[in-house]
Every structure is written in structure tokens, then in C-alpha cells.
Design a protein around this motif. Sequence first.
Motif, PDB file in Angstrom:
ATOM      1  N   SER A  69      43.713  42.813  39.150  1.00  0.00           N
ATOM      2  CA  SER A  69      45.095  43.263  38.829  1.00  0.00           C
ATOM      3  C   SER A  69      45.029  43.125  37.336  1.00  0.00           C
ATOM      4  CB  SER A  69      45.873  42.220  39.489  1.00  0.00           C
ATOM      5  OG  SER A  69      45.657  41.016  39.053  1.00  0.00           O
ATOM      6  N   ASP A  70      46.080  43.701  36.789  1.00  0.00           N
ATOM      7  CA  ASP A  70      46.517  43.706  35.346  1.00  0.00           C
ATOM      8  C   ASP A  70      46.026  42.484  34.650  1.00  0.00           C
ATOM      9  OD1 ASP A  70      46.630  46.494  35.615  1.00  0.00           O
ATOM     10  OD2 ASP A  70      48.905  46.224  34.971  1.00  0.00           O
ATOM     11  N   SER A  71      46.696  41.300  35.049  1.00  0.00           N
ATOM     12  CA  SER A  71      46.444  40.099  34.542  1.00  0.00           C
ATOM     13  C   SER A  71      45.125  39.258  34.620  1.00  0.00           C
ATOM     14  CB  SER A  71      47.593  39.275  34.860  1.00  0.00           C
ATOM     15  OG  SER A  71      47.585  38.743  36.167  1.00  0.00           O
ATOM     16  N   GLY A  72      44.578  39.963  35.679  1.00  0.00           N
ATOM     17  CA  GLY A  72      43.241  39.356  36.286  1.00  0.00           C
ATOM     18  C   GLY A  72      43.526  38.248  37.119  1.00  0.00           C
ATOM     19  N   LYS A  73      44.692  37.970  37.744  1.00  0.00           N
ATOM     20  CA  LYS A  73      44.790  36.860  38.382  1.00  0.00           C
ATOM     21  C   LYS A  73      44.270  37.103  39.927  1.00  0.00           C
ATOM     22  CE  LYS A  73      48.865  34.267  40.720  1.00  0.00           C
ATOM     23  NZ  LYS A  73      50.338  34.221  40.712  1.00  0.00           N
ATOM     24  N   TYR A  74      44.348  38.430  40.338  1.00  0.00           N
ATOM     25  CA  TYR A  74      43.837  38.724  41.714  1.00  0.00           C
ATOM     26  C   TYR A  74      42.552  39.860  41.339  1.00  0.00           C
ATOM     27  CZ  TYR A  74      48.504  37.103  43.179  1.00  0.00           C
ATOM     28  OH  TYR A  74      49.645  36.344  43.134  1.00  0.00           O
ATOM     29  N   ILE A  75      41.623  39.553  42.488  1.00  0.00           N
ATOM     30  CA  ILE A  75      40.620  40.508  42.884  1.00  0.00           C
ATOM     31  C   ILE A  75      40.943  41.156  44.161  1.00  0.00           C
ATOM     32  CG2 ILE A  75      38.237  40.868  43.080  1.00  0.00           C
ATOM     33  CD1 ILE A  75      37.972  38.337  41.294  1.00  0.00           C
ATOM     34  N   ASP A 103      41.449  32.318  39.807  1.00  0.00           N
ATOM     35  CA  ASP A 103      41.327  31.073  39.171  1.00  0.00           C
ATOM     36  C   ASP A 103      40.537  29.917  40.092  1.00  0.00           C
ATOM     37  OD1 ASP A 103      42.614  31.715  36.850  1.00  0.00           O
ATOM     38  OD2 ASP A 103      44.699  31.490  37.705  1.00  0.00           O
ATOM     39  N   THR A 104      40.751  30.227  41.532  1.00  0.00           N
ATOM     40  CA  THR A 104      40.352  29.295  42.216  1.00  0.00           C
ATOM     41  C   THR A 104      39.013  29.803  42.874  1.00  0.00           C
ATOM     42  OG1 THR A 104      41.520  29.934  44.255  1.00  0.00           O
ATOM     43  CG2 THR A 104      42.232  28.232  42.846  1.00  0.00           C
ATOM     44  N   MET A 105      38.513  31.084  42.529  1.00  0.00           N
ATOM     45  CA  MET A 105      37.404  31.708  43.537  1.00  0.00           C
ATOM     46  C   MET A 105      37.581  31.764  44.785  1.00  0.00           C
ATOM     47  SD  MET A 105      35.513  33.406  41.000  1.00  0.00           S
ATOM     48  CE  MET A 105      35.554  33.400  39.113  1.00  0.00           C
ATOM     49  N   SER A 106      38.477  31.893  45.480  1.00  0.00           N
ATOM     50  CA  SER A 106      38.763  31.510  46.749  1.00  0.00           C
ATOM     51  C   SER A 106      39.356  32.765  47.549  1.00  0.00           C
ATOM     52  CB  SER A 106      39.418  30.148  47.322  1.00  0.00           C
ATOM     53  OG  SER A 106      40.784  30.254  46.666  1.00  0.00           O
ATOM     54  N   ILE A 107      39.505  33.039  48.878  1.00  0.00           N
ATOM     55  CA  ILE A 107      40.252  34.067  49.601  1.00  0.00           C
ATOM     56  C   ILE A 107      41.843  33.674  49.656  1.00  0.00           C
ATOM     57  CG2 ILE A 107      40.352  35.305  51.602  1.00  0.00           C
ATOM     58  CD1 ILE A 107      37.532  34.905  52.235  1.00  0.00           C
ATOM     59  N   LEU A 108      42.682  34.423  49.335  1.00  0.00           N
ATOM     60  CA  LEU A 108      44.103  34.458  49.276  1.00  0.00           C
ATOM     61  C   LEU A 108      44.596  34.877  50.585  1.00  0.00           C
ATOM     62  CD1 LEU A 108      46.366  33.468  47.775  1.00  0.00           C
ATOM     63  CD2 LEU A 108      46.728  35.615  46.696  1.00  0.00           C
ATOM     64  N   THR A 159      26.506  32.239  33.063  1.00  0.00           N
ATOM     65  CA  THR A 159      26.533  31.564  34.121  1.00  0.00           C
ATOM     66  C   THR A 159      26.747  32.456  35.289  1.00  0.00           C
ATOM     67  OG1 THR A 159      28.762  30.666  33.670  1.00  0.00           O
ATOM     68  CG2 THR A 159      26.807  29.397  33.469  1.00  0.00           C
ATOM     69  N   GLN A 160      26.723  32.396  36.713  1.00  0.00           N
ATOM     70  CA  GLN A 160      27.322  32.999  37.673  1.00  0.00           C
ATOM     71  C   GLN A 160      27.973  32.317  38.894  1.00  0.00           C
ATOM     72  OE1 GLN A 160      23.599  34.976  38.985  1.00  0.00           O
ATOM     73  NE2 GLN A 160      23.835  36.835  37.502  1.00  0.00           N
ATOM     74  N   GLN A 161      29.112  33.117  39.302  1.00  0.00           N
ATOM     75  CA  GLN A 161      29.757  32.529  40.472  1.00  0.00           C
ATOM     76  C   GLN A 161      29.614  33.842  41.462  1.00  0.00           C
ATOM     77  OE1 GLN A 161      33.192  31.147  37.965  1.00  0.00           O
ATOM     78  NE2 GLN A 161      33.162  29.681  39.317  1.00  0.00           N
ATOM     79  N   PHE A 162      29.831  33.596  42.968  1.00  0.00           N
ATOM     80  CA  PHE A 162      29.832  34.419  43.896  1.00  0.00           C
ATOM     81  C   PHE A 162      31.011  34.100  44.800  1.00  0.00           C
ATOM     82  CE2 PHE A 162      25.489  32.747  42.434  1.00  0.00           C
ATOM     83  CZ  PHE A 162      24.989  34.330  41.963  1.00  0.00           C
ATOM     84  N   LEU A 163      31.398  35.285  45.045  1.00  0.00           N
ATOM     85  CA  LEU A 163      32.607  35.455  45.980  1.00  0.00           C
ATOM     86  C   LEU A 163      32.043  36.024  47.281  1.00  0.00           C
ATOM     87  CD1 LEU A 163      35.540  36.810  43.710  1.00  0.00           C
ATOM     88  CD2 LEU A 163      34.938  34.475  44.228  1.00  0.00           C
ATOM     89  N   ARG A 164      31.977  35.160  48.452  1.00  0.00           N
ATOM     90  CA  ARG A 164      31.309  35.760  49.716  1.00  0.00           C
ATOM     91  C   ARG A 164      32.419  35.574  50.652  1.00  0.00           C
ATOM     92  NH1 ARG A 164      25.792  32.358  49.474  1.00  0.00           N
ATOM     93  NH2 ARG A 164      25.248  33.823  50.937  1.00  0.00           N
ATOM     94  N   GLY A 165      32.591  36.754  51.421  1.00  0.00           N
ATOM     95  CA  GLY A 165      33.538  36.772  52.415  1.00  0.00           C
ATOM     96  C   GLY A 165      33.486  37.869  53.135  1.00  0.00           C
ATOM     97  N   HIS A 166      32.769  39.083  52.674  1.00  0.00           N
ATOM     98  CA  HIS A 166      32.513  40.021  53.466  1.00  0.00           C
ATOM     99  C   HIS A 166      31.256  40.056  54.405  1.00  0.00           C
ATOM    100  CE1 HIS A 166      35.865  42.646  51.676  1.00  0.00           C
ATOM    101  NE2 HIS A 166      35.273  41.809  50.640  1.00  0.00           N
ATOM    102  N   ASP A 167      31.234  40.563  55.596  1.00  0.00           N
ATOM    103  CA  ASP A 167      30.346  40.517  56.454  1.00  0.00           C
ATOM    104  C   ASP A 167      29.325  41.678  56.519  1.00  0.00           C
ATOM    105  OD1 ASP A 167      31.903  42.309  57.756  1.00  0.00           O
ATOM    106  OD2 ASP A 167      32.202  40.941  59.534  1.00  0.00           O
TER     107      ASP A 167
END
Length: 628
Positions: free
Chosen positions: A64-70, A90-95, A47-55
Motif C-alpha cells: 500500500s502507498d504508506s507501506g502499512k499493508y502488504i 509493522d507486526t510482520m503478521s497476517i491481518l 538483516t532479513q525477516q520472512f513472511l510465511r503463510g502461503h502453502d
Amino acid sequence: METELELSAVIGFKGTVADGLILHPNNEHLLFPLGTTIVVRHIIERTQQFLRGHDNNISVITVSDSGKYIASGQQTHMGFQADVIIWDFDTMSILHRLKLLHKVLIQSLTFSFNEMYLASVGGQDDANLVIWDIESGNAVCGNPTGTNAVNRICFYNNSDDRLISIHDYQVLIWSADYSNKKISNDLVNLGQVKRKFTCVVIDHSDSFAYMGTKTGDIVEISLDKAMYKRIGPVKRLFSLGINCITQVPNGDILVGAGDGTIAKIDHSNMRVKSEAEVLGAVTSFSLTADGTHCFVGTDKATIYWSDTDTIEPELRNTCHYAQINDLAFPYGFSKVFATCSINDIRVWNSKTRQELLRIEVPGLECHSIDFLKNGKSIISGWNDGKIRAFLPQSGKLLYVINDAHNHGVTVVAGTNDCSRIVSGGEQGEVRVWSIGSQTQVMEASLKEHRARVSDIKINANDDQAVSSSHDGSCIVWDLENFTRIICLFESTMFKQVVYHPDESQLLTAGSDRKITYWDCYDGQAIRMLDGSDSGEINAIDITKEGEHCVSGGEDKLVKIWNYDEGICYNQGTGHSGTITRVKISPDQSFIVSVGSEGAIFIWETPKEVAEAKADSEMPEAPEDGEAA
């Protein structure tokens, strides 16, 4: 206001972003950038999910080491700010969106081991190193890196206030003073060694750093003494330089080279212990949590799985690595589709996104493909001037039409009764071929275009065909008498043409950025739409009901238009290159677009488009006895 199209799947891995292929620490997801999008793929379930925020295109990505952040950074136009985005996995959202401090390009990103800080550095037009507080998203400290552009930065493994930056011919060790919001650096003494450093890994104890070079060797430095220690491997240089480097738990070093070599180096004596070859320049390593295996990514759009002990790569994923020129569905069948590019034709399962078949003709480029309506063959046009037909299940060559067109076959189309092929060439000729069991005979050669034939469509009765050309003409041909019926002219390079389902109108797209409606009776232009604000339109397709059409081109946007209103209500963003072809699936449930970057995007058709009926707005017929 256009509604964003929902991206349901992507087939593709560009592989050109350094260290862009990342195995998430949970060992279940692969992450990689594709144009403006980050693809998060579940390895087992696919399955695929997509992070889209760049133009604009993503230039760097890290986890990050734990995988919490991208964290991801992009490139942009000269003089404009380049954004860094921190994502919550975890939320697949922009922090946080970090902006205003870098221009043009984000060159490198690195998280501190405790996930409190993120360091970013710009490209040669920016030359600033900034450390950000992850919790607040604010910049803590920063400093110019000097005139010598930074190629990579890396935090220490056990310290959040020290990091290393590698440049052409120099290495700096940085120390951050967060309380005073300052950062300073020390120059590493490299002695007589002069190298352009490309990649770096710091050992687990933060005692040494190993740096790959464009020369193809590894330089080891002592971090405690900030000085050169040794160089290796012994009596060996890796051709085309070292692009990526990592270290396995026992201390041995893995390197990936520009010539496709992956090798394991003994850290104690700097000798090559094992090596293997893969397709394309190696750009990424990503180790599993226990370090026993790794994923390897290359710039030829391939992903391998390798044992870090034996270094035996196993191909896991592949796609086109160059521009995709055409795509086609079998008649009335949406479960598979085919694409063509340099060297090959590939058939894909549209649900699993798996490659089902690859038909290779090395050294040649396939310009156009089509499925015959009976499903018995795939016909294709190639740059060597030949038309080749293949069996769609085995890929076996069925027949070849030699010397079909001088200087290359640019487009092929099969008639609905599967008895003929209509083809176009680089020099503007349109030819009709009779398909026989043993031989294929040319019935006619129609020469009225003066430039490359870009598209051919055949009507439902097989008695007419329309061809478009880069000379600004579209010609409707009589396929029975081989004469010209209508010729349409416009100041453009026509890229594609389609019949409206009722065949009363033609729809064209081209370099003038217009979508034009033409009357099939007298050849007059009925309507012109501004299809794009910034680039040529290369691709167009229309739904079976004729209520909507879809377009794509140099603006990298997939657009869905209401045919009667001439208004774009939906658009899809994701391609990093020019869109070359777009097709609506036969069941209307999804749209496929392909581009110059070699990626295949699958978009979900909006419900109102998929279910639109041509007669939905017609008045109901009166009951018997009622007045009409």
C-alpha cells in the motif's frame, strides 16, 4: 508432529514475478517473493525477516502507498482455491486471509490510495474481479471479467472507486458502487490498435494511463474519455516486449523490456531520452520516495540500483538463476561455502550472505564441486567431460583434467590426504586420479555401474569409496587394489549416499522416496524410512555425531530425522523448487539447502540436534571398587 525449522537467511531472488521487487515506502526495506515466502530485507543492515503463510508459490505481491499493508497472492492446483493474504508490515503478521473467491491463481492485486480497499483478480481459470474491505477482510463487490483474461489491474491514484484492467486486446475501466455493492465497467475505445497489454501505470492526475505491450511499444489512453490517444516511442520497438512500466515525478516513463533494456521515455513527445542494458529480462521497477532512483529486478536473479535521470544501472545483488547442482563447505570451516550451477561456481560468506567469488566458465554447466581438505583448491566436474581445479581465493584456474569422462563429469570427491580425486561420469564409470604438481594421472577406471554416477563418498582412511548410481546400485570400492568390496541393489535411482561417522553403515536416498540404512559389512538393508510422501529424495547429510540426518527432495521440504528412532521431528518449508542438495555446516550450527529455483536457504539447526552426542545415553563407567 514436526516442528517448523527456523529460517535464518535466504540467498536468492527469483525475479520472475512481475513487479515482485518492491522498495518499501520507508526506503529501508526491499520486499520480494521467493517460493512460498516473502523476504523482507533491510537494505543497510542486510538483516532479513520472512513472511510465511502461503502453502504454494507466490504469484503476485503489492504494498500500500504508506507501506502499512502488504498483499500477496498465490498459485495453486487446478480446482483448488487460491488465497490472498493481507499482512501488517509493522507486526510482520497476517491481518486477513482472503479465500474461497478465487481459484488456481491470483493474477494481480492493487490497493486503493487511501488503503481502504484491495482489489484482486484471478487468472484465466478464474476470471473474477473482487474488491475487499481491508479493515474487515470481507468482500465488498465483485464481477466476472469476461472470457478475455486480465493481465493487470490498477486503482486510480486519487479515487478509491475506480480502477483499470488490461487484457489481451482490450482495456476496461471499472466503477465501484460500494453502497449498493456493485461494480460495472466501460470498454476503452482503442480504434484500430490491437495489442496484448502486459503492464500499466496511471499518471498522477488520473488523466492518462500508459500501457506496455508484448509488441514492445507503449499505448497511451485518456481515462476521462475512455479512448486511445497515441502510441510510442517514436520509431522504436523494444525487443521481446515491455514487462514493467512506471512514471517518475516529472512525468517521464521508465520501461523494462524482455531483452534487458531499461529506458526513459519523454512523456511529451514519446521519444527515448536514455537507456541501458542489464542481465536478463527486466521484470520490476521500484522507485524511491523522491523518484530520483529505483531498484530494477530481472529474471536472471539480479537486482540493480539505477539513477532515474541517467539510467546507469549498478549491480547490487545477484544469485544463481538456474538449478543449483551441488554445494560444499571447506573442511572444518563454516564461514564460507560454495555452490555450482550453469556457467559458474560461487563462493558465499555464510554470515553476511554476500558473494565472495564467482568462477565463470560460460556455456558450460558445473555438476559437482568439492574443497580439498587442505583448502588449497576447489575441484569441479563439468558437462564437457573435464575436471577443473581452481584456487579458492582468486578463482584462478589451477589445472584441467581433459576427457575425464565422456558425456560429462557428474561427481567429484577429493581424498583426505589431498593426493587423489575420485570422479564419476554419465556412463557409469568411476575413475581415480592422482594429483601431481604438473600432471594428473588416472590410476584406475572402474566400470560396473550402468548409468549416471550420482554421488561418491570417501572414508576417513582413504582406502575405500562408495559410489551411487541411477541404475539402482551402490558399490563400495577398495581404493588400494581398485576392486569391488560390496555392491548394494535396490529398485530405485540412488541420488546420494553418505557414511555414518563410525563407517559401520551407509545411508542412501533416491527416487523410491526411501531413506535406507545399509550394513557396511555384508551390504544388507537394515532399515527403510518413508522419507517423503510425494516425491524423490535427492539430498541427504548426517551430523558429525551420527545422531541425526537431514534430507530434501521433490516435496520441497527440509527434514531432520533422529537417526536411531527413524522419526522426523523438524521440517523446513520455503523452497519453490525441488531441493537438489542439503548440507550441515561443519560447526553444526546451521543447515544449507539449495534447489532447482536457484535459491539458497540457510536454516538454524535446532539446539537439541546441534548439541546431540553419540554417547549421551551410555551408562557412566563405574568408580574404582564398584561392581560393574
